[in-house]
Design a protein around this motif. Structure first.
Motif, PDB file in Angstrom:
ATOM      1  N   PRO A 297      -4.320  12.711  -1.629  1.00 36.02           N
ATOM      2  CA  PRO A 297      -5.593  12.092  -1.244  1.00 36.02           C
ATOM      3  C   PRO A 297      -6.211  11.257  -2.372  1.00 36.02           C
ATOM      4  O   PRO A 297      -6.777  10.197  -2.134  1.00 36.02           O
ATOM      5  N   GLU A 298      -6.079  11.728  -3.600  1.00 35.38           N
ATOM      6  CA  GLU A 298      -6.592  10.972  -4.742  1.00 35.38           C
ATOM      7  C   GLU A 298      -5.825   9.662  -4.894  1.00 35.38           C
ATOM      8  O   GLU A 298      -6.424   8.606  -5.128  1.00 35.38           O
TER       9      GLU A 298
ATOM     10  N   GLN B 186      -4.324   7.959  -2.545  1.00 37.96           N
ATOM     11  CA  GLN B 186      -4.755   7.071  -1.459  1.00 37.96           C
ATOM     12  C   GLN B 186      -6.114   6.450  -1.779  1.00 37.96           C
ATOM     13  O   GLN B 186      -6.321   5.256  -1.571  1.00 37.96           O
ATOM     14  N   ASP B 187      -7.028   7.263  -2.301  1.00 37.44           N
ATOM     15  CA  ASP B 187      -8.366   6.761  -2.621  1.00 37.44           C
ATOM     16  C   ASP B 187      -8.336   5.692  -3.708  1.00 37.44           C
ATOM     17  O   ASP B 187      -8.971   4.641  -3.567  1.00 37.44           O
ATOM     18  N   VAL B 188      -7.638   5.948  -4.797  1.00 38.25           N
ATOM     19  CA  VAL B 188      -7.660   4.988  -5.902  1.00 38.25           C
ATOM     20  C   VAL B 188      -6.906   3.706  -5.554  1.00 38.25           C
ATOM     21  O   VAL B 188      -7.323   2.627  -5.974  1.00 38.25           O
TER      22      VAL B 188
ATOM     23  N   TYR C 132       0.816  -1.220   0.000  1.00 39.79           N
ATOM     24  CA  TYR C 132       0.000   0.000   0.000  1.00 39.79           C
ATOM     25  C   TYR C 132       0.855   1.277   0.000  1.00 39.79           C
ATOM     26  O   TYR C 132       0.659   2.132  -0.863  1.00 39.79           O
TER      27      TYR C 132
ATOM     28  N   TYR D  70       0.757   8.727  -6.362  1.00 44.99           N
ATOM     29  CA  TYR D  70       0.917  10.143  -6.031  1.00 44.99           C
ATOM     30  C   TYR D  70       1.835  10.799  -7.057  1.00 44.99           C
ATOM     31  O   TYR D  70       1.557  11.900  -7.550  1.00 44.99           O
TER      32      TYR D  70
ATOM     33  N   ARG E  51     -11.542   9.058 -13.084  1.00 49.63           N
ATOM     34  CA  ARG E  51     -12.019  10.163 -12.239  1.00 49.63           C
ATOM     35  C   ARG E  51     -11.629  11.505 -12.842  1.00 49.63           C
ATOM     36  O   ARG E  51     -12.407  12.444 -12.853  1.00 49.63           O
TER      37      ARG E  51
ATOM     38  N   GLN F 159      -6.696   2.454  -2.504  1.00 51.22           N
ATOM     39  CA  GLN F 159      -7.616   1.761  -1.592  1.00 51.22           C
ATOM     40  C   GLN F 159      -8.728   1.081  -2.387  1.00 51.22           C
ATOM     41  O   GLN F 159      -9.065  -0.075  -2.139  1.00 51.22           O
ATOM     42  N   GLU F 160      -9.298   1.780  -3.357  1.00 50.39           N
ATOM     43  CA  GLU F 160     -10.361   1.204  -4.176  1.00 50.39           C
ATOM     44  C   GLU F 160      -9.850   0.006  -4.978  1.00 50.39           C
ATOM     45  O   GLU F 160     -10.541  -1.005  -5.125  1.00 50.39           O
TER      46      GLU F 160
END
Length: 170
Positions: free
Chosen positions: A33-34, A36-38, A18, A26, A74, A40-41
């Motif tokens: 933040p984007e 981290q989100d993608v 991760y 990044y 996105r 995680q998804e």
């Protein structure tokens, strides 16, 4: 017991991969933040495919590719939204609230919450007592009582004000 081992292996993989994948995404997106989100998804998608998911380098490559595709998707949706707004949005000057509206809001703030809510829903949103009940789950009898009490409190509030502060024509 095999399920527990698979979960433990996935957890270990997640713990190790991760941070590395977030750093990579990044660098690609420029948005932490984007990233981290993608990532995680992508891990969530990988977990749902765990029966067909193999460990090792190909697993990390799959997650990285999935996360990158999610980020691109996105970005495209966001860019398309901005284009639509720019193309179809006419700049308009929004007037501030009128003195009468400000006085009304100040008066409504003096009411208990349920009275305030039913007065606004009935008089400003044009909902019937039945519609208010359906929307809030409150009994019609209670709504009627709160409306009467709210109206009386507002009438007392406005009758106590000097005439020059409230324009009764508006």
């Amino acid at each position: 017991m095999a399920t527990s081992t698979a979960e433990e292996e996935f957890d270990e993989f997640y713990t190790l991969a991760y941070p590395r994948l977030v750093r990579q995404l990044y660098a690609m997106t420029g948005d932490l933040p984007e990233a981290q989100d993608v990532v995680q998804e992508a891990f969530i998608k990988a977990w749902s495919r765990q029966g067909t998911f193999t460990s090792g380098h190909s697993q990390e490559a799959w997650i990285r590719t999935t996360a990158r595709r999610l980020a691109v998707s996105r970005f495209r949706r966001m860019r398309r939204g901005v284009q639509l707004i720019q193309r179809h949005h006419e700049p308009r000057h929004a007037e501030g609230p009128s003195p009468e509206h400000i006085a009304l809001v100040e008066a409504l703030r003096t009411l208990p919450k349920k009275q305030r809510d039913v007065v606004v829903l009935h008089h400003l949103c044009d909902l019937s007592v039945e519609q208010i009940g359906a929307e809030t789950g409150w009994p019609a009898g209670s709504i009627r009582v709160w409306l009467v009490r709210g109206r009386l409190a507002l009438a007392r509030h406005f009758s106590a004000l000097p005439d020059q502060k409230v324009n009764h024509a508006g």
